[in-house]
Design a protein around this motif. Structure first.
Motif, PDB file in Angstrom:
ATOM      1  N   GLY A   1       1.019  -1.136   0.112  1.00  0.00           N
ATOM      2  CA  GLY A   1       0.093   0.603   0.030  1.00  0.00           C
ATOM      3  C   GLY A   1       0.755   1.388  -0.230  1.00  0.00           C
ATOM      4  O   GLY A   1       1.980   1.870  -1.119  1.00  0.00           O
ATOM      5  N   THR A   2       0.552   1.844   0.729  1.00  0.00           N
ATOM      6  CA  THR A   2       1.020   3.193   0.533  1.00  0.00           C
ATOM      7  C   THR A   2       2.326   3.510   1.458  1.00  0.00           C
ATOM      8  O   THR A   2       3.539   4.040   1.515  1.00  0.00           O
ATOM      9  CB  THR A   2       0.866   3.903   2.221  1.00  0.00           C
ATOM     10  OG1 THR A   2       0.835   3.870   3.155  1.00  0.00           O
ATOM     11  CG2 THR A   2      -1.396   4.494   1.308  1.00  0.00           C
ATOM     12  N   GLN A   3       3.085   2.391   1.026  1.00  0.00           N
ATOM     13  CA  GLN A   3       4.437   2.062   1.571  1.00  0.00           C
ATOM     14  C   GLN A   3       5.576   1.607   0.933  1.00  0.00           C
ATOM     15  O   GLN A   3       6.250   2.004   0.330  1.00  0.00           O
ATOM     16  CB  GLN A   3       4.822   1.215   2.761  1.00  0.00           C
ATOM     17  CG  GLN A   3       3.991   0.937   4.265  1.00  0.00           C
ATOM     18  CD  GLN A   3       4.690  -0.620   4.944  1.00  0.00           C
ATOM     19  OE1 GLN A   3       5.781  -1.138   4.836  1.00  0.00           O
ATOM     20  NE2 GLN A   3       3.848  -0.748   5.601  1.00  0.00           N
ATOM     21  N   ALA A   4       4.692   1.622  -0.200  1.00  0.00           N
ATOM     22  CA  ALA A   4       5.036   0.853  -1.678  1.00  0.00           C
ATOM     23  C   ALA A   4       5.631   2.933  -1.861  1.00  0.00           C
ATOM     24  O   ALA A   4       4.782   3.766  -1.784  1.00  0.00           O
ATOM     25  CB  ALA A   4       4.331   0.714  -2.674  1.00  0.00           C
ATOM     26  N   ARG A   5       7.055   3.588  -3.113  1.00  0.00           N
ATOM     27  CA  ARG A   5       6.904   4.220  -3.822  1.00  0.00           C
ATOM     28  C   ARG A   5       7.054   3.975  -5.217  1.00  0.00           C
ATOM     29  O   ARG A   5       8.079   3.416  -6.225  1.00  0.00           O
ATOM     30  CB  ARG A   5       8.542   4.991  -3.052  1.00  0.00           C
ATOM     31  CG  ARG A   5       7.937   5.259  -1.635  1.00  0.00           C
ATOM     32  CD  ARG A   5       7.257   6.474  -1.580  1.00  0.00           C
ATOM     33  NE  ARG A   5       6.889   6.871  -0.104  1.00  0.00           N
ATOM     34  CZ  ARG A   5       6.126   6.567   0.886  1.00  0.00           C
ATOM     35  NH1 ARG A   5       5.660   6.057   0.275  1.00  0.00           N
ATOM     36  NH2 ARG A   5       6.157   6.879   1.709  1.00  0.00           N
ATOM     37  N   PHE A   6       6.387   4.979  -5.604  1.00  0.00           N
ATOM     38  CA  PHE A   6       6.749   5.160  -7.467  1.00  0.00           C
ATOM     39  C   PHE A   6       7.083   6.110  -7.803  1.00  0.00           C
ATOM     40  O   PHE A   6       7.831   7.170  -6.696  1.00  0.00           O
ATOM     41  CB  PHE A   6       5.608   5.342  -7.963  1.00  0.00           C
ATOM     42  CG  PHE A   6       3.910   4.183  -7.360  1.00  0.00           C
ATOM     43  CD1 PHE A   6       4.600   2.894  -8.424  1.00  0.00           C
ATOM     44  CD2 PHE A   6       3.534   4.202  -6.494  1.00  0.00           C
ATOM     45  CE1 PHE A   6       3.460   2.515  -8.080  1.00  0.00           C
ATOM     46  CE2 PHE A   6       2.403   3.339  -6.322  1.00  0.00           C
ATOM     47  CZ  PHE A   6       2.791   1.803  -7.047  1.00  0.00           C
TER      48      PHE A   6
END
Length: 444
Positions: free
Chosen positions: A307-312
């Protein structure tokens, strides 16, 4: 008097002193391994004038530097990329190569080894439909287009294609399977299209310079509004919340098989609920004061995770498979997001081995993509992505990346040939949409 016991002891001492009896033998030294150069290629099959292949040498019993050569050579010159300071080479087949095989040879310390690569011809693009001319080519270096342009497309379950035209046209045109073109609907300024399992067409409709609406167009042509954002402000950044409260920097949408609407936005993926509210499904999002797009923190540092722990890096095109997994074109990477929000990198890497080598075929992190571009998915879950170099790449569900077609796209004095959308709903065929026409490429 010497008895038998004394005689036996004397014989044993004598044999030992003379070297007889049992004792350990000295080990025979092993010979050093024969010097070798082993070669591994990122893939052994490539397309003429397509993406490059990288070859990695492993030296045993010999030291560099490694020198490289290729046979046969084409007339336009060298397309074998090497650097004495890099333990790797890259080879891209030139457009005028006529051979169906090439041999790459690496040499060091007086020994050599070779690897053979198969070369297949690129399929011929077949023009299908000429699109209405709503634009003009303006003089510049390079030339550019003015006026309305077809900026995105989506296909329904019957294979009819729907094309979004930018302002001032602001129409959605339907291209039937027989090639006929009609006006399907009109909105303010459509910029992204996707069909849902309810057979409705979902449209990102740009409102001015900083706000968006997502429209739903039912099969009978009825238009309704799913949600509308408030104007985006870089001082506050992207905001989650209800329709009319949430903000977005830019939206490209996909609709999952369960009807959930997702959109890439800045540096995150948003989820739009049936009541029109926005939430961050994956990624870090644009922080307050950050410029939207790839400059959003942390921008250049992709991270896999939940979720929001990933980075793009800068997510753009988004598609979904039959299981509800999302696939995102994220600059140099293809990211996969499960329905639970887990983000992984399916293919690609963030660093290139050589300048001017923008595409490399291979598996997983051995592949390289030069940047974002149009992307589509077929019924088997294979992705197809077009790059600015003109290569159409196929990415299998296991991350194997190959070049399957060449479409020149933006070509200097002909900006109308830029490829802006792909469709892969016809088995073995990819449909390419430029500003000027629709073309078909046989990819299997």
């Amino acid at each position: 008097m010497i008895n038998a016991r004394h005689l036996a002891m004397f014989s044993s001492v004598l044999l030992t002193a003379c070297g007889g009896g049992t004792h350990d033998t000295a080990p025979v030294p092993s010979l050093p391994p024969a010097p070798t150069i082993a070669l591994a290629a990122s893939t052994t099959s490539m397309m003429q004038n397509g993406a490059a292949v990288e070859i990695t040498p492993t030296l045993t019993g010999v030291t560099g530097p490694v020198t490289w050569s290729v046979t046969p050579k084409a007339n336009i010159g060298e397309t074998l990329y090497t650097d004495p300071n890099k333990p790797i080479a890259a080879y891209a087949t030139p457009y005028d190569l006529t051979a169906d095989k090439v041999t790459i040879t690496a040499s060091a310390g007086g020994i050599s080894n070779s690897i053979q690569l198969n070369v297949k011809p690129a399929p011929v693009l077949v023009p299908w439909v000429t699109l209405p001319v709503t634009w003009k080519v303006a003089f510049g270096d390079p030339p550019y287009l003015t006026g309305a342009r077809p900026v995105d497309s989506a296909a329904d379950q019957s294979g009819n294609l729907y094309i979004a035209y930018s302002s001032p046209e602001s129409d959605i045109k339907k291209v039937a399977t027989d090639g006929s073109i009609t006006t399907y609907a009109s909105v303010n300024e459509p910029i992204s299209l996707a069909f849902g399992p309810d057979r409705a067409l979902y449209v990102v409709d740009k409102l001015g310079t900083a706000a968006y609406a997502i429209r739903r167009i039912a099969g009978d042509g009825t238009v309704s509004t799913l949600t509308q954002t408030a104007p985006y402000d870089t001082a506050t950044g992207t905001i989650d919340g209800a329709s009319g409260v949430a903000t977005a920097a830019t939206l490209k949408i996909a609709v999952a098989p369960d009807g959930t609407v997702y959109a890439t936005d800045g540096s995150r993926v948003r989820k739009i609920a049936p009541n029109g509210s926005f939430s961050t499904f994956a990624g870090g999002g644009c922080e307050a004061g950050a410029i939207s797009g790839s400059a959003c923190a942390p921008g250049t540092n992709p991270v896999d995770g939940p979720g929001t722990q990933a980075r793009f890096m800068g997510p753009a095109q988004i598609v979904t498979d039959k299981a509800g997994n999302l696939y995102v074109s994220d600059v140099f990477l293809i990211r996969k997001i499960t329905p639970a929000g887990a983000v992984t990198t399916l293919a690609g890497r963030t660093t290139r081995s050589f300048d001017f080598v923008d595409d490399v075929d291979g598996t997983g992190s051995a592949a390289f993509f030069g940047g974002n571009g149009p992307m589509a998915i077929d019924a088997a879950g294979n992705l197809y992505k077009h790059s600015f170099t003109g290569n159409v790449r196929k990415i299998t569900p296991s991350g194997v990346v190959t070049t399957v077609a060449i479409a020149s796209g933006y070509a200097g004095a002909t900006p109308q040939n830029r490829i802006v959308s792909l469709y892969a709903g016809i088995p073995g065929v990819v449909l390419l949409q430029s500003y000027a026409q629709l073309s078909k490429a046989q990819v299997d």
